[in-house]
Design an enzyme around this catalytic site. Structure first.
Site, PDB file in Angstrom:
ATOM      1  N   ASP A  15       0.821  -1.218   0.000  1.00  0.00           N
ATOM      2  CA  ASP A  15       0.000   0.000   0.000  1.00  0.00           C
ATOM      3  C   ASP A  15       0.851   1.261   0.000  1.00  0.00           C
ATOM      4  O   ASP A  15       0.674   2.146  -0.843  1.00  0.00           O
ATOM      5  CB  ASP A  15      -0.926   0.015   1.212  1.00  0.00           C
ATOM      6  N   ARG A  95      -0.483   3.419  17.867  1.00  0.00           N
ATOM      7  CA  ARG A  95      -0.905   4.406  16.873  1.00  0.00           C
ATOM      8  C   ARG A  95      -0.784   5.860  17.348  1.00  0.00           C
ATOM      9  O   ARG A  95      -0.398   6.730  16.553  1.00  0.00           O
ATOM     10  CB  ARG A  95      -2.346   4.118  16.415  1.00  0.00           C
ATOM     11  N   SER A 178      -3.427 -10.456   7.130  1.00  0.00           N
ATOM     12  CA  SER A 178      -3.167  -9.052   7.404  1.00  0.00           C
ATOM     13  C   SER A 178      -2.653  -8.966   8.832  1.00  0.00           C
ATOM     14  O   SER A 178      -3.367  -9.339   9.771  1.00  0.00           O
ATOM     15  CB  SER A 178      -4.448  -8.230   7.241  1.00  0.00           C
TER      16      SER A 178
END
Length: 421
Positions: A15, A95, A178
């Site tokens: 990606d 994150r 994933s």
């Protein structure tokens, strides 16, 4: 005339490799790729070369592993943060740090935008963007997968996009799960996990954790020392937070600790299924909880349980950099000031049991707790306590007997007739 700059959260995968030329073509920006190491174990030298070869104007690699452990994992452990009973917030805790570092580079480079490759169905888009808003509300955020200029709909589309531009395609198995990996955990999604009727194909996905069947047959003891709620040593050896996590991951992995298969509620409203490997984190959380039991009084511990639930939700939802989160963490820091001592655990084929603990601030008093009469507690003291504690129940029952209705009347339907032989 110099071009505007965009900072890209770059992992080196398919990606983000596609996003570099896509940004240059659709936004005419110079792309500053930023790789943030929170324990993925990637070959960062190769990844940096890939970014530059693909067209990035610059690529920076940040070793944030120690910072991640000390400033994000340790507060989550002190807060006993677990989402929906099982998930130890491995992706969620990383994150906010990644988002903050992206802003730092955007400021240093004078960038006008930050770009990420999180999908429009996932939690990470929320977490990245809330962190960016908290520090840089003036910066543009480009979410490639939500952008109207993004026309690629599949992995095959992305591969074709790179091949048309003679850009090397990152080597990646088409049948892989994933995954998100850091020093705290590894998550697995996709393939057979997308159907909840299927058992996980454990042997195909696990990276650092043995299944309980394959774990050490004799088990293992591990001793963890804490100071003010933070782990400082394993098996008698003082270590940094990163070293502690690396050591506990090895110990937990070979003993089959920390495997969960969970269907969870995402921030965006859908449910998703994932398998998580959190060997070291599971050990650390369990040991810390044992010491909390030893050192925190009843009212404090029970209130902490309520706050831990809310804190876990804030972390999962990407709200790390909020006033509420700051306040909760300040509370946790305060009550953990005396959570100091050691905990010994017995690990055996995916299970853990306490094997002793001690603290100079322990609130356990053998004289009081012993079944034998001690100096600080007389059994007769309970008479008055129970009389007052049970007074509301007694008053209610007396009222029911007086009016002839309720559970306390002599022939109450609430009382069953029991056999007498």
């Amino acid at each position: 005339m110099a071009k505007n700059k965009v900072v890209l959260a770059y992992s080196g995968g398919l990606d983000t490799t596609v996003i570099i030329p896509w940004l240059k073509e659709n936004y005419d920006y110079d792309v500053i790729a930023v790789c943030i190491d929170v324990g993925q174990g990637d070959d960062w030298k190769t990844i940096k070369e890939r970014a530059l070869t693909t067209g990035a104007a610059a690529c920076y690699v940040v070793d944030a592993r120690e910072e991640y452990c000390k400033e994000y994992i340790w507060p989550a452990v002190k807060g006993s943060c677990i989402y929906e009973d099982e998930y130890l917030l491995g992706t969620s805790t990383a994150r906010p740090l990644i988002g903050k570092i992206l802003v730092e580079y955007a400021r240093q480079e004078g960038a006008v935008a930050i770009c990420h490759g999180a999908t429009g169905k996932g939690n990470d888009q929320v977490r990245f963007e809330l962190a960016i808003k908290a520090f840089a509300p003036d910066l543009q955020v480009i979410a490639a997968w939500r952008d109207s200029k993004w026309t690629l709909q599949s992995r095959e589309d992305e591969i074709a996009y790179l091949e048309q531009r003679n850009i090397p395609v990152p080597v990646k198995k088409s049948s892989s799960y994933s995954c998100d990996e850091n020093i705290w955990h590894i998550s697995h999604e996709g393939l057979e996990l997308e159907d909840t009727k299927n058992e996980p194909a454990w042997s195909n996905m696990l990276k650092i954790t043995k299944t309980p069947e394959e774990a050490l047959s004799e088990g293992e003891y591990v001793k963890i020392e804490f100071e003010k709620g933070e782990a400082v040593a394993v098996n008698g050896k003082k270590m940094s937070p990163l070293q502690i996590m690396e050591e506990l991951n090895k110990i937990g992995g070979r003993n089959g600790i920390g495997l969960i298969d969970l269907v969870e509620n995402r921030v965006v409203g859908m449910k998703s299924r994932g398998v998580y490997e959190t060997p070291g984190g599971t050990i650390l959380m369990f040991a810390h909880e044992q010491l909390d039991h030893l050192c925190l009084d009843r009212d404090t511990y029970h209130f902490k349980q309520q706050l831990s639930l809310r804190e876990s939700e804030l972390i999962y939802d990407g709200k790390w950099f909020t006033t509420l989160m700051e306040g909760i963490m300040a509370f946790q820091d305060k009550i953990e000031e005396k959570v100091t001592g050691w905990v010994n655990l017995k690990l055996y084929k995916g299970t853990m049991k306490g094997a002793g603990s001690d603290s100079p601030y322990s609130l356990y008093n053998e004289s009081i707790a012993s079944f034998a009469t001690g100096d600080l507690y007389d059994h007769k003291d309970a008479d008055g306590f129970i009389t007052l504690y049970g007074l509301p129940l007694k008053v209610r029952a007396m009222m029911e007997q007086n009016v002839g209705k309720g559970q306390a009347i002599v022939n109450s339907d609430s009382l069953k007739k029991r056999p007498t032989e």
